[in-house]
Design an enzyme around this catalytic site. Structure first.
Site, PDB file in Angstrom:
ATOM      1  N   ASP A 104       8.269  -0.746   0.443  1.00 55.90           N
ATOM      2  CA  ASP A 104       8.456   0.699   0.236  1.00 55.90           C
ATOM      3  C   ASP A 104       7.739   1.489   1.330  1.00 55.90           C
ATOM      4  O   ASP A 104       6.691   1.062   1.816  1.00 55.90           O
ATOM      5  CB  ASP A 104       7.904   1.073  -1.159  1.00 55.90           C
ATOM      6  N   HIS A 144      13.702   2.203   8.611  1.00 58.56           N
ATOM      7  CA  HIS A 144      14.335   0.957   8.147  1.00 58.56           C
ATOM      8  C   HIS A 144      14.348  -0.087   9.266  1.00 58.56           C
ATOM      9  O   HIS A 144      14.118  -1.260   9.030  1.00 58.56           O
ATOM     10  CB  HIS A 144      15.750   1.226   7.637  1.00 58.56           C
ATOM     11  N   LEU A 168      10.516 -22.891   3.442  1.00 57.34           N
ATOM     12  CA  LEU A 168      10.350 -21.634   2.687  1.00 57.34           C
ATOM     13  C   LEU A 168      11.704 -21.238   2.125  1.00 57.34           C
ATOM     14  O   LEU A 168      12.715 -21.318   2.826  1.00 57.34           O
ATOM     15  CB  LEU A 168       9.856 -20.515   3.621  1.00 57.34           C
TER      16      LEU A 168
HETATM   17  C1  FPP Z   1      12.156   1.486   0.840  1.00 61.33           C
HETATM   18  O1  FPP Z   1      11.703   2.513   1.670  1.00 61.33           O
HETATM   19  C2  FPP Z   1      12.952   0.527   1.573  1.00 61.33           C
HETATM   20  C3  FPP Z   1      14.277   0.309   1.391  1.00 61.33           C
HETATM   21  C4  FPP Z   1      15.074   1.047   0.406  1.00 61.33           C
HETATM   22  C5  FPP Z   1      15.034  -0.649   2.186  1.00 61.33           C
HETATM   23  C6  FPP Z   1      14.313  -1.858   2.676  1.00 61.33           C
HETATM   24  C7  FPP Z   1      14.964  -2.305   3.920  1.00 61.33           C
HETATM   25  C8  FPP Z   1      14.346  -2.866   4.982  1.00 61.33           C
HETATM   26  C9  FPP Z   1      12.925  -3.215   4.976  1.00 61.33           C
HETATM   27  C10 FPP Z   1      15.060  -3.163   6.239  1.00 61.33           C
HETATM   28  C11 FPP Z   1      16.157  -4.131   6.197  1.00 61.33           C
HETATM   29  C12 FPP Z   1      15.911  -5.340   5.384  1.00 61.33           C
HETATM   30  C13 FPP Z   1      16.150  -6.596   5.802  1.00 61.33           C
HETATM   31  C14 FPP Z   1      15.976  -7.717   4.852  1.00 61.33           C
HETATM   32  C15 FPP Z   1      16.550  -6.904   7.163  1.00 61.33           C
HETATM   33  P1  FPP Z   1      12.158   4.009   1.345  1.00 61.33           P
HETATM   34  O2  FPP Z   1      13.335   4.311   2.196  1.00 61.33           O
HETATM   35  O3  FPP Z   1      12.378   4.183  -0.117  1.00 61.33           O
HETATM   36  O4  FPP Z   1      10.885   4.777   1.817  1.00 61.33           O
HETATM   37  P2  FPP Z   1      10.332   6.177   1.256  1.00 61.33           P
HETATM   38  O5  FPP Z   1       9.982   5.948  -0.187  1.00 61.33           O
HETATM   39  O6  FPP Z   1       9.130   6.418   2.103  1.00 61.33           O
HETATM   40  O7  FPP Z   1      11.410   7.185   1.455  1.00 61.33           O
END
Ligand code: FPP
Length: 236
Positions: free
Chosen positions: A18, A35, A129
């Site tokens: 997050d 992201h 893993l």
């Molecule tokens: C939460 O941050 C994150 C996500 C909804 C997406 C997670 C995706 C990645 C880490 C990148 C791609 C993944 C892979 C496996 C290659 P948020 O957008 O909710 O952050 P915020 O709460 O600060 O807005």
């Protein structure tokens, strides 16, 4: 005093990644930049998990609720996933990583769903893993789907128990997480592995996901090692 098991490396670490959006906003960048940086943290974390001898790593990459984000952001996340898979699969395979996807992958369309399936098949015999990617995943939906499977299989109410019900979940065959990490300072479970987290240790860190690195992972394992796990029982 902590028992011997609590000092060992967790076999299964699950992470709610997050803070990508906040990381980007703090730099005046679009959310997709967070992201993209988050995908680099994914790479670092897999490496750290392998180095520490963790056997299962589950990453919450896209929740069933994430479909409610703007069409542009959903498209960016889907593109990133596709790109990640295409660019990293060979190396993951070479490093002995087995890929397993949980969630409703078909919602991402045929191309990505088929590529994910092919990646699972290709890496199926790897032992170092198991990387579990939670994609379009929701814990409640998973439990309802398992209940449907039990009914469809004609199971009698008296036949059903925690063990055989657990094996009907997307995670059937995978041990429950020992440690769950959520980054960015939020302290919620957010519909993640609701059944499987029953006895997991939970660790909240203020680090935003794109900043998460090998040192943070090692620190989390250290904190885990100091926890006393009771599984509902009294300490010895
Ligand atoms: C939460 O941050 C994150 C996500 C909804 C997406 C997670 C995706 C990645 C880490 C990148 C791609 C993944 C892979 C496996 C290659 P948020 O957008 O909710 O952050 P915020 O709460 O600060 O807005």
């Amino acid at each position: 005093m902590a028992d011997a098991a609590s000092h060992s490396v967790p076999a299964h670490v699950a992470i709610i990644m997050d803070g990508n959006g906040r990381w980007a906003a703090a730099r005046g960048l679009p959310r997709v930049a967070g992201h993209r940086e988050g995908a680099k943290a994914v790479r670092r974390t897999i490496e750290a998990a392998v180095n520490h001898g963790v056997q299962y790593l589950t990453l919450f990459a896209f929740s069933s609720e994430n479909w409610q984000r703007s069409a542009g952001e959903v498209q960016d996340l889907t593109f990133l996933l596709k790109h990640y898979l295409r660019s990293e699969l060979a190396e993951l395979h070479a490093e002995g990583v087995r890929l397993k996807v949980i969630g409703e992958r078909e919602r991402f369309g045929d191309t990505l769903a088929q590529e994910l399936e092919a990646a699972e098949r290709k890496t199926a015999n790897n032992k170092r893993l198991t990387l579990v990617l939670a994609l379009s995943y929701g814990g409640r939906a998973e439990i309802v789907a398992a209940a449907r499977r039990a009914i469809e299989a004609g199971m009698k109410p008296t036949e059903l128990n925690e063990q055989n019900f657990g094996s009907l979940l997307f995670t059937g065959g995978i041990p429950d997480p020992d440690l769950v990490i959520r980054t960015s300072g939020e302290q919620r479970v957010s519909n993640f592995l609701l059944w499987q987290l029953a006895y997991a240790e939970i660790l909240f860190t203020k680090t935003l996901w794109p900043d998460f690195c090998g040192r943070d992972f090692a620190g989390a394992l250290e904190e885990y090692a100091g926890r006393e796990r009771r599984f509902g029982a009294r300490p010895v």
